[in-house]
Design a protein around this motif. Structure first.
Motif, PDB file in Angstrom:
ATOM      1  N   ASP A  76       0.844  -1.189   0.000  1.00  0.00           N
ATOM      2  CA  ASP A  76       0.000   0.000   0.000  1.00  0.00           C
ATOM      3  C   ASP A  76       0.883   1.244   0.000  1.00  0.00           C
ATOM      4  O   ASP A  76       0.918   2.004   0.955  1.00  0.00           O
ATOM      5  CB  ASP A  76      -0.906  -0.026   1.238  1.00  0.00           C
ATOM      6  CG  ASP A  76      -2.139   0.815   1.051  1.00  0.00           C
ATOM      7  OD1 ASP A  76      -2.456   1.135  -0.098  1.00  0.00           O
ATOM      8  OD2 ASP A  76      -2.766   1.151   2.065  1.00  0.00           O
ATOM      9  N   GLU A  77       1.636   1.394  -1.093  1.00  0.00           N
ATOM     10  CA  GLU A  77       2.554   2.520  -1.247  1.00  0.00           C
ATOM     11  C   GLU A  77       2.389   3.073  -2.653  1.00  0.00           C
ATOM     12  O   GLU A  77       1.848   2.400  -3.531  1.00  0.00           O
ATOM     13  CB  GLU A  77       4.009   2.058  -1.054  1.00  0.00           C
ATOM     14  CG  GLU A  77       4.299   1.517   0.325  1.00  0.00           C
ATOM     15  CD  GLU A  77       5.726   0.985   0.443  1.00  0.00           C
ATOM     16  OE1 GLU A  77       6.412   0.834  -0.575  1.00  0.00           O
ATOM     17  OE2 GLU A  77       6.135   0.736   1.586  1.00  0.00           O
ATOM     18  N   PRO A  78       2.892   4.269  -2.900  1.00  0.00           N
ATOM     19  CA  PRO A  78       2.769   4.840  -4.245  1.00  0.00           C
ATOM     20  C   PRO A  78       3.460   4.012  -5.328  1.00  0.00           C
ATOM     21  O   PRO A  78       3.053   4.031  -6.477  1.00  0.00           O
ATOM     22  CB  PRO A  78       3.443   6.206  -4.126  1.00  0.00           C
ATOM     23  CG  PRO A  78       3.520   6.504  -2.679  1.00  0.00           C
ATOM     24  CD  PRO A  78       3.496   5.196  -1.962  1.00  0.00           C
ATOM     25  N   THR A  79       4.494   3.243  -4.974  1.00  0.00           N
ATOM     26  CA  THR A  79       5.254   2.483  -5.968  1.00  0.00           C
ATOM     27  C   THR A  79       4.536   1.224  -6.440  1.00  0.00           C
ATOM     28  O   THR A  79       4.881   0.670  -7.464  1.00  0.00           O
ATOM     29  CB  THR A  79       6.621   2.076  -5.400  1.00  0.00           C
ATOM     30  OG1 THR A  79       6.413   1.281  -4.236  1.00  0.00           O
ATOM     31  CG2 THR A  79       7.475   3.287  -5.094  1.00  0.00           C
ATOM     32  N   ARG A  80       3.547   0.749  -5.695  1.00  0.00           N
ATOM     33  CA  ARG A  80       2.779  -0.455  -6.030  1.00  0.00           C
ATOM     34  C   ARG A  80       3.672  -1.690  -6.181  1.00  0.00           C
ATOM     35  O   ARG A  80       3.447  -2.550  -7.010  1.00  0.00           O
ATOM     36  CB  ARG A  80       1.963  -0.260  -7.303  1.00  0.00           C
ATOM     37  CG  ARG A  80       1.130   0.994  -7.369  1.00  0.00           C
ATOM     38  CD  ARG A  80       0.108   1.002  -6.325  1.00  0.00           C
ATOM     39  NE  ARG A  80      -1.182   0.582  -6.823  1.00  0.00           N
ATOM     40  CZ  ARG A  80      -2.297   0.837  -6.181  1.00  0.00           C
ATOM     41  NH1 ARG A  80      -2.262   1.504  -5.069  1.00  0.00           N
ATOM     42  NH2 ARG A  80      -3.427   0.421  -6.642  1.00  0.00           N
ATOM     43  N   VAL A  81       4.694  -1.783  -5.352  1.00  0.00           N
ATOM     44  CA  VAL A  81       5.614  -2.915  -5.372  1.00  0.00           C
ATOM     45  C   VAL A  81       4.871  -4.172  -4.939  1.00  0.00           C
ATOM     46  O   VAL A  81       4.039  -4.138  -4.039  1.00  0.00           O
ATOM     47  CB  VAL A  81       6.807  -2.644  -4.424  1.00  0.00           C
ATOM     48  CG1 VAL A  81       7.712  -3.852  -4.306  1.00  0.00           C
ATOM     49  CG2 VAL A  81       7.580  -1.440  -4.896  1.00  0.00           C
ATOM     50  N   ARG A  82       5.192  -5.283  -5.573  1.00  0.00           N
ATOM     51  CA  ARG A  82       4.583  -6.574  -5.202  1.00  0.00           C
ATOM     52  C   ARG A  82       5.612  -7.437  -4.487  1.00  0.00           C
ATOM     53  O   ARG A  82       6.757  -7.536  -4.919  1.00  0.00           O
ATOM     54  CB  ARG A  82       4.058  -7.294  -6.435  1.00  0.00           C
ATOM     55  CG  ARG A  82       2.849  -6.601  -7.022  1.00  0.00           C
ATOM     56  CD  ARG A  82       2.238  -7.376  -8.130  1.00  0.00           C
ATOM     57  NE  ARG A  82       1.025  -6.691  -8.571  1.00  0.00           N
ATOM     58  CZ  ARG A  82       0.143  -7.225  -9.371  1.00  0.00           C
ATOM     59  NH1 ARG A  82       0.321  -8.442  -9.850  1.00  0.00           N
ATOM     60  NH2 ARG A  82      -0.928  -6.550  -9.705  1.00  0.00           N
ATOM     61  N   TRP A  83       5.168  -8.058  -3.411  1.00  0.00           N
ATOM     62  CA  TRP A  83       6.015  -8.943  -2.614  1.00  0.00           C
ATOM     63  C   TRP A  83       5.377 -10.317  -2.552  1.00  0.00           C
ATOM     64  O   TRP A  83       4.158 -10.450  -2.487  1.00  0.00           O
ATOM     65  CB  TRP A  83       6.131  -8.437  -1.185  1.00  0.00           C
ATOM     66  CG  TRP A  83       7.083  -7.318  -0.972  1.00  0.00           C
ATOM     67  CD1 TRP A  83       7.697  -6.540  -1.910  1.00  0.00           C
ATOM     68  CD2 TRP A  83       7.515  -6.831   0.291  1.00  0.00           C
ATOM     69  NE1 TRP A  83       8.481  -5.607  -1.289  1.00  0.00           N
ATOM     70  CE2 TRP A  83       8.389  -5.757   0.057  1.00  0.00           C
ATOM     71  CE3 TRP A  83       7.256  -7.189   1.600  1.00  0.00           C
ATOM     72  CZ2 TRP A  83       9.001  -5.052   1.077  1.00  0.00           C
ATOM     73  CZ3 TRP A  83       7.858  -6.495   2.616  1.00  0.00           C
ATOM     74  CH2 TRP A  83       8.725  -5.432   2.356  1.00  0.00           C
ATOM     75  N   GLN A  84       6.226 -11.335  -2.497  1.00  0.00           N
ATOM     76  CA  GLN A  84       5.765 -12.683  -2.192  1.00  0.00           C
ATOM     77  C   GLN A  84       6.030 -12.909  -0.713  1.00  0.00           C
ATOM     78  O   GLN A  84       7.156 -12.716  -0.251  1.00  0.00           O
ATOM     79  CB  GLN A  84       6.526 -13.711  -3.022  1.00  0.00           C
ATOM     80  CG  GLN A  84       6.227 -13.627  -4.496  1.00  0.00           C
ATOM     81  CD  GLN A  84       6.992 -14.667  -5.275  1.00  0.00           C
ATOM     82  OE1 GLN A  84       7.178 -15.795  -4.819  1.00  0.00           O
ATOM     83  NE2 GLN A  84       7.444 -14.302  -6.459  1.00  0.00           N
ATOM     84  N   ILE A  85       5.011 -13.287   0.015  1.00  0.00           N
ATOM     85  CA  ILE A  85       5.150 -13.491   1.455  1.00  0.00           C
ATOM     86  C   ILE A  85       4.593 -14.856   1.840  1.00  0.00           C
ATOM     87  O   ILE A  85       3.675 -15.362   1.201  1.00  0.00           O
ATOM     88  CB  ILE A  85       4.429 -12.384   2.264  1.00  0.00           C
ATOM     89  CG1 ILE A  85       2.932 -12.374   1.951  1.00  0.00           C
ATOM     90  CG2 ILE A  85       5.053 -11.017   1.984  1.00  0.00           C
ATOM     91  CD1 ILE A  85       2.107 -11.488   2.859  1.00  0.00           C
TER      92      ILE A  85
END
Length: 115
Positions: A76-85
């Motif tokens: 939930d950031e402006p960069t819209r980075v995706r993480w695998q968790i």
């Protein structure tokens, strides 16, 4: 769970005992029933809260994909980075996971988080 009491007990353990406990915990977390129980409570597009071990804090994001062993979360950031968790890092029950130490002065190492 009282994380402070658990941390106190861990501080009294030897390095070998801590390592042995870590192996036991890792094996327990690899059991499929943990993942299945969490997956049943999730749906694509859901806002979730998860624990980021690198930054030692809870983070939020939107669930965008559910893989076999991991969830893909868009932060939930402006960069819209995706993480695998890992599924087990998701706080589906909204539990308070704060570790409250009783330091003599200043902050304890487990009370400091990035951000």
């Amino acid at each position: 769970m009282d994380f402070s009491a658990l941390l106190k007990a861990l501080n009294e353990a030897s390095g070998f005992e801590l390592f042995r406990l870590r192996v036991a915990i890792d094996r327990a977390l690899e059991q499929p029933h943990w993942q299945v129980a969490i997956q049943r409570q999730l749906h694509i597009g859901q806002m979730i809260e998860f624990f980021d071990g690198q930054e030692n804090r809870l983070r939020t994001g939107r669930l965008v994909e559910m893989r076999r062993k991991q969830a893909v979360v868009e932060l939930d950031e402006p960069t819209r980075v995706r993480w695998q968790i890992p599924y087990v890092s998701i706080n589906v029950d909204g539990l308070d996971v704060t570790i409250r130490e009783q330091p003599k002065r200043g902050l304890g190492r487990n009370e400091v988080a990035i951000g």
